[in-house]
Design a protein around this motif. Structure first.
Motif, PDB file in Angstrom:
ATOM      1  N   GLY A  29      68.192 -28.617 -12.516  1.00 55.70           N
ATOM      2  CA  GLY A  29      67.682 -27.389 -12.951  1.00 55.70           C
ATOM      3  C   GLY A  29      66.164 -27.006 -12.840  1.00 55.70           C
ATOM      4  N   TYR A  30      65.926 -25.808 -12.369  1.00 53.49           N
ATOM      5  CA  TYR A  30      64.339 -25.552 -12.117  1.00 53.49           C
ATOM      6  C   TYR A  30      63.873 -24.526 -12.878  1.00 53.49           C
ATOM      7  N   ALA A  31      62.603 -24.208 -12.912  1.00 50.30           N
ATOM      8  CA  ALA A  31      62.048 -23.436 -14.280  1.00 50.30           C
ATOM      9  C   ALA A  31      61.946 -21.883 -13.506  1.00 50.30           C
ATOM     10  N   GLY A  32      62.041 -21.671 -12.148  1.00 45.98           N
ATOM     11  CA  GLY A  32      61.889 -20.300 -11.598  1.00 45.98           C
ATOM     12  C   GLY A  32      62.666 -19.146 -12.233  1.00 45.98           C
ATOM     13  N   ALA A  33      61.696 -18.063 -12.370  1.00 39.66           N
ATOM     14  CA  ALA A  33      62.746 -16.822 -13.093  1.00 39.66           C
ATOM     15  C   ALA A  33      62.638 -15.609 -12.204  1.00 39.66           C
ATOM     16  N   GLY A  34      62.141 -15.698 -10.881  1.00 31.01           N
ATOM     17  CA  GLY A  34      61.975 -14.815 -10.115  1.00 31.01           C
ATOM     18  C   GLY A  34      62.668 -14.778  -8.758  1.00 31.01           C
ATOM     19  N   PRO A  35      62.783 -13.579  -7.804  1.00 29.47           N
ATOM     20  CA  PRO A  35      63.074 -13.744  -6.711  1.00 29.47           C
ATOM     21  C   PRO A  35      62.813 -14.926  -5.681  1.00 29.47           C
ATOM     22  N   GLY A  36      61.264 -15.161  -5.667  1.00 31.93           N
ATOM     23  CA  GLY A  36      60.655 -16.123  -4.872  1.00 31.93           C
ATOM     24  C   GLY A  36      61.163 -17.377  -5.264  1.00 31.93           C
ATOM     25  N   GLU A  37      61.408 -17.632  -6.648  1.00 31.74           N
ATOM     26  CA  GLU A  37      62.010 -19.171  -6.848  1.00 31.74           C
ATOM     27  C   GLU A  37      63.437 -19.173  -6.496  1.00 31.74           C
ATOM     28  N   HIS A  38      64.185 -17.987  -6.693  1.00 34.64           N
ATOM     29  CA  HIS A  38      65.449 -18.135  -6.226  1.00 34.64           C
ATOM     30  C   HIS A  38      65.740 -18.378  -4.896  1.00 34.64           C
ATOM     31  N   CYS A  39      64.851 -17.641  -3.881  1.00 36.53           N
ATOM     32  CA  CYS A  39      64.844 -18.074  -2.648  1.00 36.53           C
ATOM     33  C   CYS A  39      64.306 -19.346  -2.322  1.00 36.53           C
ATOM     34  N   ALA A  40      63.430 -19.799  -2.916  1.00 31.67           N
ATOM     35  CA  ALA A  40      63.044 -21.397  -2.550  1.00 31.67           C
ATOM     36  C   ALA A  40      63.940 -22.446  -2.712  1.00 31.67           C
ATOM     37  N   GLN A  41      65.125 -22.003  -3.322  1.00 28.92           N
ATOM     38  CA  GLN A  41      66.255 -23.142  -3.538  1.00 28.92           C
ATOM     39  C   GLN A  41      66.710 -23.590  -2.259  1.00 28.92           C
ATOM     40  N   LEU A  42      66.769 -22.601  -1.140  1.00 23.95           N
ATOM     41  CA  LEU A  42      67.104 -22.718   0.030  1.00 23.95           C
ATOM     42  C   LEU A  42      66.242 -24.201   0.526  1.00 23.95           C
ATOM     43  N   ARG A  43      64.998 -24.207   0.315  1.00 27.42           N
ATOM     44  CA  ARG A  43      64.346 -25.315   0.842  1.00 27.42           C
ATOM     45  C   ARG A  43      64.823 -26.634   0.464  1.00 27.42           C
ATOM     46  N   LEU A  44      65.802 -26.716  -0.682  1.00 26.34           N
ATOM     47  CA  LEU A  44      66.444 -28.053  -0.976  1.00 26.34           C
ATOM     48  C   LEU A  44      67.184 -28.633  -0.029  1.00 26.34           C
ATOM     49  N   LEU A  45      67.903 -27.692   0.748  1.00 28.38           N
ATOM     50  CA  LEU A  45      69.068 -28.194   1.398  1.00 28.38           C
ATOM     51  C   LEU A  45      68.951 -29.214   2.251  1.00 28.38           C
TER      52      LEU A  45
END
Length: 223
Positions: free
Chosen positions: A193-209
């Protein structure tokens, strides 16, 4: 098709819109089987090896892409060697309520149960991005863990100090966009689980792949 450097795999990306329903419709009829056949043809052409075919299948989605994965899993038309959902698992509320109904997300709960017993890897992430009229990825992840009788561990460190088992290198690159808040490891099931609550944080999830593939999925497939 994209082939990340240093990884023994092929990635086929599909983009059909911004809604889960669009991804679900994209796999109606024989579209999924046709996609697999097209990937095999591309692998054969790219490798120059007649008859070359994919040996393992890893499914991954981000955001609305889970609409397609849900259809694939429900039909059980293909063996899945690993499943990665990056801020991508949503759910429906019970009528007039703001909670998920019993039996919701059943295919995912079944896969999570299997992964917890050491079956193919299931890696699930969520953010704090709110949704209106349906369950967010955080709510869906909480529901899934509750169905398993599992309790996540709260993480108080920053994402770039993520504990062992979390893809910390990508978190360091993204800063607060990937600040880890909770985690669960059980067998081959990983929830982050990650703390982000905006579109930037949502898009940043792709960096985890890339880190998820390198640290969890590919080692499991090679065993």
């Amino acid at each position: 098709m994209l082939a990340p450097r240093g990884m023994d795999l092929v990635i086929a990306g599909v983009d059909v819109g911004t809604r889960s329903s669009e991804y679900a419709r994209a796999l109606e009829g024989g579209s999924w089987d046709a996609l697999l056949q097209a990937i095999d043809r591309e692998v054969e052409n790219a490798s120059g090896s007649a008859g070359a075919r994919m040996r393992r299948l890893v499914l991954s989605s981000w955001s609305a892409g889970s609409g397609a994965l849900g259809r694939i899993i429900e039909r059980g038309s293909s063996h899945v060697d690993a499943l990665i959902l990056l801020d991508s698992l949503y759910g429906s509320y019970m009528p007039g309520q703001t909670s998920l109904a019993q039996g919701q997300l059943a295919p995912y709960v079944a896969l999570a149960n299997a992964a917890a017993r050491g079956a193919p890897v299931f890696y699930l992430t969520h953010t704090e991005v709110p949704t209106s009229g349906y369950a967010s990825t955080k709510e869906a992840a909480t529901f899934l863990l509750r169905e398993l009788g599992a309790t996540p561990i709260a993480v108080t460190s920053r994402g770039d100090e993520a504990p062992s088992g979390a893809p910390g290198d990508r978190a360091a690159e993204a800063g607060d966009a990937l600040r880890l808040t909770r985690m669960y490891d059980g067998g081959s099931l990983y929830v982050r689980g990650y703390a982000g609550a905006g579109p930037g944080e949502h898009c940043a999830q792709l960096r985890l792949l890339p880190a998820i593939l390198a640290e969890h999925v590919l080692p499991a497939l090679r065993r």
